[in-house]
Design an enzyme around this catalytic site. Structure first.
Site, PDB file in Angstrom:
ATOM      1  N   TYR A  83       0.771  -1.363   0.106  1.00  0.00           N
ATOM      2  CA  TYR A  83      -0.408   0.413  -0.080  1.00  0.00           C
ATOM      3  C   TYR A  83       0.778   1.216  -0.100  1.00  0.00           C
ATOM      4  O   TYR A  83       1.695   1.030   0.965  1.00  0.00           O
ATOM      5  CB  TYR A  83      -0.836  -0.015   1.399  1.00  0.00           C
ATOM      6  CG  TYR A  83      -1.107   1.171   1.667  1.00  0.00           C
ATOM      7  CD1 TYR A  83      -2.689   1.704   0.799  1.00  0.00           C
ATOM      8  CD2 TYR A  83      -1.693   1.834   2.973  1.00  0.00           C
ATOM      9  CE1 TYR A  83      -3.094   2.912   0.998  1.00  0.00           C
ATOM     10  CE2 TYR A  83      -2.419   2.954   3.680  1.00  0.00           C
ATOM     11  CZ  TYR A  83      -2.687   3.765   2.435  1.00  0.00           C
ATOM     12  OH  TYR A  83      -3.822   4.772   2.807  1.00  0.00           O
ATOM     13  N   ASP A  92      -2.074  -6.126   9.380  1.00  0.00           N
ATOM     14  CA  ASP A  92      -2.245  -5.573   8.809  1.00  0.00           C
ATOM     15  C   ASP A  92      -3.312  -6.439   8.159  1.00  0.00           C
ATOM     16  O   ASP A  92      -3.399  -6.200   6.621  1.00  0.00           O
ATOM     17  CB  ASP A  92      -1.981  -4.511   8.234  1.00  0.00           C
ATOM     18  CG  ASP A  92      -2.881  -3.182   7.391  1.00  0.00           C
ATOM     19  OD1 ASP A  92      -4.103  -3.375   7.813  1.00  0.00           O
ATOM     20  OD2 ASP A  92      -2.416  -2.165   6.641  1.00  0.00           O
ATOM     21  N   ILE A 113      -7.016  -4.785   7.757  1.00  0.00           N
ATOM     22  CA  ILE A 113      -7.951  -4.090   7.533  1.00  0.00           C
ATOM     23  C   ILE A 113      -9.420  -4.854   6.325  1.00  0.00           C
ATOM     24  O   ILE A 113     -10.312  -4.204   6.672  1.00  0.00           O
ATOM     25  CB  ILE A 113      -6.984  -2.784   7.492  1.00  0.00           C
ATOM     26  CG1 ILE A 113      -7.006  -2.427   6.113  1.00  0.00           C
ATOM     27  CG2 ILE A 113      -7.215  -2.255   8.344  1.00  0.00           C
ATOM     28  CD1 ILE A 113      -6.686  -0.673   5.835  1.00  0.00           C
ATOM     29  N   LYS A 119     -12.809   0.321   5.734  1.00  0.00           N
ATOM     30  CA  LYS A 119     -13.154  -1.059   5.108  1.00  0.00           C
ATOM     31  C   LYS A 119     -14.487  -1.789   4.801  1.00  0.00           C
ATOM     32  O   LYS A 119     -14.784  -1.764   4.343  1.00  0.00           O
ATOM     33  CB  LYS A 119     -11.742  -1.763   4.425  1.00  0.00           C
ATOM     34  CG  LYS A 119     -10.465  -1.225   4.294  1.00  0.00           C
ATOM     35  CD  LYS A 119     -10.912  -0.169   3.254  1.00  0.00           C
ATOM     36  CE  LYS A 119      -9.685   0.915   3.618  1.00  0.00           C
ATOM     37  NZ  LYS A 119      -9.044   2.120   2.379  1.00  0.00           N
TER      38      LYS A 119
END
Lengths: 538, 506
Positions: free
Chosen positions: A257, A342, A344, A380
């Protein structure tokens, strides 16, 4: 190839001055200071003797040193390390320098009032195509009716597919949920006054419940191990502040990302070491590559503090299986480093593959839990990025203690927490929401990938996330980053669609693009495909 | 012969080395050898001060009129609840607003809005409110507002923007204890206190500024800004236009920034209006506006700390850009922005609210000051804020910091009030305490006053002094031999935890 890529990438330039040897300017300043201390008493002697030559040489020399000092003053980049009085000569130099500085400033001749070096580096114009594209698209946003020639935004991983469900719930329940107490009475002091800065306990319980609901109920989350922040962005920065010192590094599998380069590095001074994954094995993470990157860093004298993985991966949309998670934990134990996972997109999965949280592995096996930290958020999976709710979930009590204190810089608004407590506690609604969202994402994915396939563009196999990772390497010329960015530019300017080029994600192979399809309505897909076709054919 | 000492040294060295390893890396050992950052392990956050310790004591035994009338009254929290009833009334009247009915922003836009610029109409409403609390004598441009989740983050972000690690800010004392954490912890920036004293009501003077500046230079520290709190926390006093001008002149001369923390701007209750630093900068062309920055928040003036609304106001484009980008670590929920946009746009309500809280604060300040005066306790003649700055120097058993800590413990344990001792504000003179009254009802404030009165009239102050010095010195102290008392105090240190909490006097 590795090297050329990282050198060319604009985001790889260090945001922070890392520990550097003292600049040569320092020694010249010291020389000037020492010389002035010698020369000034000499003036008396000179006048006494009336030496014409010395009388002109000394002011000249003084002027020279004065210029030198000014130059040094202007070019001096603040050293990131607090000054340490290492030698007496350095002290001497600094003393005389500071006194002459105050003389200068009293005459008002010091230059403009400056901002800090880090502010300067953060204020630099956006260099990454990720941010440039986002900006362009927001200036001229596509709208089916109002602006059909606008730019279509496929560069932002936002889920707009199920907002209708959330909106309906809010309209029906909001009034009561925000300021209504349990007994239905209005109670503003529950939101207006100071609340725990790391989140209300009720909210932590609700979020922990949501997390296990989303991750398949086989794993439970302990609310007391949660720290809430205003979004996942501060959550990840806070973890960096807790785990690493300035100049330390994290290993990050690529492509990753693009925001990590800001979120993790800007203020912490931490560095990211890309660990490249390749299309030949569907961009799967290999421990051998991690090991190699770790050893290279060690040879450079850089301390690696941890690995950052995103699972499900952004931008690829694949997930890490149990075996990989086990080997990651083994690797982290062997190297004695942390793991930030991570997660999410944990709830934005579709297809047959099951998502496995790091928490689930730790629960079932006897691993060293202290080194594992999970990032989560409601932006998200609950499509509410505007509400700013992020989560740090850690098994390490010291990290939790520090993160709770740091949460004061990024607390979640209390009225927002109240609304979300009600919403998340409505587990029937949440279940319906999760299921519907998954169906809708899958439908969009299938339609979008099929559209690209018509143009001969393949996507990697993915079963999570809000995007396709599309291989357009056949369309770029030359086959390198330049070619990739040229295609990106054409897509933006001619095709009027904003996608994220692989280079912004530090992908080692040129020609890959991330396209977020959850920003679109179903009717928009043919429009996007047509626009890409237009670019392909020119 | 020579080998023996060498061996000893080497053993000593090894021992020392091992010990150091153990101490320094103690955490590592405990945590399975996976170490954390220096920041996470250091105590630079400063939360070990009594300011925070008192809060913990309060949490264990909080006062409640009905359920726990002998509990500790929280007077250490600067929270504005004097206008809560008005806010409640407004929300009741406008209960349809949070549902987005009839607002310009649709739910969808709100749910997705995460731009760090903040909703334009909210920023406009906030700019209008900021101008209102500054008496409309200041122009506030919404585009120069950077939103942050609370003034805490605002102060930290500004510090990140203005100074690099190892550089310093000048901060006049006494100052808000949280600054030690907010300004220093993650930024690596240092604070150099500008020492102020009671003789002139703790007003900042040019010599004090100059002295602090020189002190920084002698430590080889580059000084980047002066940060003032106006109105001051803990003094509850506004800074006069003359002093502001002096500070601006000083900053201009030294080429440093000025940060003015004005989170209490709306609480000024004196007839003399509040002068923001922006007013002076905007009304003359003598000062470079790009070097003056204001931090603001709705936590104090509007009594909404739970909403986490802070703002940086600056006309420096570079600082606006950098801090706006950094604000992505500290964004305000869009739902909250929509709600407050509606509240702040109701100009009739805002005018009424501000007038009411000023009037109520004025009355409370007067009552509290009078109540203390009756029992011979002096406090500063404040004109703003949610607290009084009270002088209890006469009650100290010894005129030093130990004495102040002792008295603080007595106030907490014997009188049952959590107040904040001056040392936590870096006050230069022992014996001053910040006592908050804005976070409670008037009745509760009167209960607190009653407790103080009872304590004083029972002569408990003297008894405590005797108790805390141990039986042997008791006589000497009772006779008023302050020298002995002071010595006893120091020898007992801060850890005189053997004070027996006794039933409270009512």
């Amino acid at each position: 190839m590795n090297h050329s890529r990282s050198r060319r990438n604009p985001t790889r330039e260090p945001d922070f001055p890392t520990a550097k040897p003292p600049s040569p300017g320092g020694s010249s300043g010291g020389g000037a200071g020492a010389a002035m201390r010698l020369i000034v008493p000499l003036q008396g002697v000179v006048q006494g003797r009336g030496g014409l030559i010395l009388g002109s040489v000394i002011p000249g020399a003084l002027y020279y040193f004065f210029q030198l000092y000014l130059k040094r003053c202007r070019s001096a980049k603040p050293n990131s390390n607090p000054p340490s009085p290492s030698s007496s000569s350095a002290q001497l130099a600094d003393l005389s320098r500071s006194s002459s500085r105050s003389n200068l400033s009293s005459r008002g001749s010091v230059g403009p009032v400056r901002v800090s070096a880090r502010a300067n580096s953060i204020a630099k114009p956006n260099a990454s195509p990720y941010y440039i594209g986002l900006e362009r698209a927001s200036e001229d946003p596509y709208d089916r009716f109002d602006n059909p020639d606008g730019i279509m935004q496929l560069g932002l991983s936002e889920n707009r597919l199920s907002l209708d469900l959330i909106e309906t719930w809010i309209l029906e329940n909001l009034e009561r949920s925000m300021i209504g107490g349990a007994d239905g009475n209005l109670n503003i002091s529950g939101i207006a006054t100071y609340q725990p800065l790391d989140g209300m306990m009720e909210m932590k319980i609700a979020v922990a419940g949501f997390m296990s609901q989303v991750m398949g109920t086989t794993v439970s989350f302990d609310p007391s191990r949660l720290v809430l922040t205003s979004g996942a962005t501060p959550a990840i920065e806070t973890l960096c502040f807790c785990l690493a010192d300035q100049g330390n590094a994290f290993l990050v599998p690529t492509p990753y990302y693009p925001g990590f380069d800001r979120d993790m590095k800007w203020r912490t001074g931490v560095e990211l070491i890309p660990v490249h994954c390749r299309s030949s094995d569907n961009f799967a993470l290999s421990v051998t590559a991690l090991d190699q990157a770790f050893n290279q860093a060690r040879k450079r004298g850089q301390r690696v503090r941890g690995i950052l993985i995103s699972n499900p991966s952004n931008p690829i949309g694949n997930m890490l299986n149990k075996e990989t998670l086990y080997s990651l934990l083994d690797f982290a134990r062997e190297k004695n480093i942390h793991i930030i996972s991570d997660e999410i997109f944990a709830g934005s999965t579709y297809g047959s593959e099951e998502f496995v949280s790091m928490a689930e592995i730790l629960e079932s096996e006897d691993f060293d839990k202290d080194r594992v930290h999970i990032i989560y958020g409601l932006s998200k999976d609950l499509s509410l990025p505007g509400f700013r709710v992020g989560v740090i979930y850690s098994f390490n009590t010291s990290v939790l203690a520090a993160a709770k204190k740091l949460a004061r810089f990024s607390s979640v608004s209390a009225p927002t927490q109240r609304i979300l407590i009600s919403m998340l506690s409505d587990t029937r609604f949440i279940q319906r929401y999760i299921e519907t969202t998954r169906e809708r994402i899958q439908k969009m994915y299938v339609a979008f990938a099929a559209g690209l396939k018509q143009l001969g563009i393949e996507c990697t196999k993915s079963s999570a996330g809000l995007y396709c990772w599309a291989d357009m390497s056949g369309l770029i010329r030359p086959y390198n980053e330049k070619g990739e960015l040229e295609l990106w530019d054409k897509l933006l300017k001619i095709g009027k669609i904003n996608v994220t080029p692989g280079s912004a994600c530090h992908c080692i192979e040129p020609g890959w693009f991330r396209c977020c399809f959850t920003m679109l309505a179903e009717e928009d897909i043919p429009v996007v495909i047509k626009r890409i076709q237009r670019v392909v054919e020119t | 012969m020579a080998r023996v000492p060498a061996l000893t040294t080497s053993i000593q060295y090894t021992q020392h080395y091992l010990l150091e390893k153990l101490v320094v890396k103690g955490v590592v050992v405990l945590m399975g050898f996976c170490s954390l950052s220096t920041l996470a392990m250091a105590d630079r956050h400063g939360e070990d001060s009594p300011y925070f310790a008192g809060w913990k004591a309060y949490d264990l035994n909080p006062y409640d009129l009905l359920y726990n009338p002998s509990g500790i009254i929280q007077m250490g929290l600067a929270e504005n609840q004097v206008g809560t009833d008005l806010l409640e009334e407004w929300l009741e009247k406008h209960s349809d607003i949070p549902t987005w009915k009839g607002t310009l922003t649709s739910f969808k836009q709100t749910a997705l809005y995460q731009d760090y610029h903040g909703l334009a109409n909210f920023r406009k409403a906030l700019a209008n409110f900021m101008a209102e609390v500054r008496g409309r004598r200041v122009k506030i441009d919404p585009d120069m507002i950077v939103l942050t989740a609370g003034a805490t983050a605002g102060n930290e972000i500004l510090t990140f923007c203005i100074a690099d690690p190892g550089e310093a800010l000048l901060v006049p004392t006494p100052y808000y204890p949280g600054f030690d954490r907010d300004l220093r912890w993650r930024t690596g920036v240092d604070i150099i206190p500008v020492k102020c004293y009671s003789y002139n009501n703790f007003e900042v003077t040019l010599p004090a500024l100059e002295k602090a500046y020189q002190e920084g230079l002698s430590k080889k520290q580059s000084i980047k800004a002066i940060l003032i709190t106006n109105p001051s926390n803990p003094l509850g006093l506004t800074i006069s236009p003359q002093t502001l001008t002096m500070i601006l002149d000083f900053a201009a001369e030294k080429s440093i920034h000025v940060i003015s923390d004005e989170v209490y701007a709306g609480t000024v209750f004196s007839s003399q209006p509040f002068t923001s630093i922006l007013e002076i900068v905007q009304s003359s062309n003598k000062y470079d506006p790009e070097t003056v920055h204001v931090v603001y928040s709705l936590s104090k003036d509007l009594g909404l700390p739970g909403f986490r609304i802070g703002a940086i106001y600056s006309s420096n484009p570079r600082i606006i850009t950098a801090s706006r980008r950094m604000s992505s670590f500290s964004l305000i929920s869009s739902q909250t922005q929509v709600l407050l946009k509606c509240l702040l746009s109701d100009s009739g309500f805002i005018a009424e609210y501000l007038a009411t809280i000023k009037e109520r604060l004025k009355r409370r300040h007067g009552e509290f000051k009078r109540g203390l005066k009756e029992i011979g306790i002096d406090s500063l003649e404040g004109n703003a804020g949610l607290f009084s700055w009270v002088n209890l120097r006469n009650l100290l058993v010894c005129d030093n910091w130990d004495g102040e800590m002792k008295l603080w413990r007595v106030i907490l344990e014997e009188i049952g009030l959590n107040v904040s001792p001056g040392c936590s504000f870096h006050c230069e003179e022992p014996g001053w305490f910040r006592v908050c009254y804005g976070n409670m009802s008037e009745d509760e404030m009167n209960v607190a006053l009653g407790r103080i009165k009872a304590f004083m009239s029972a002569g408990r102050a003297q008894e405590i002094a005797v108790l805390s010095m141990g039986k042997t010195d008791a006589l000497a102290a009772a006779e008023g031999s302050s020298g002995v008392a002071a010595a006893a105090c120091t020898s007992l240190g801060l850890d005189a935890g053997d004070l027996q909490p006794e039933p409270l006097a009512h």
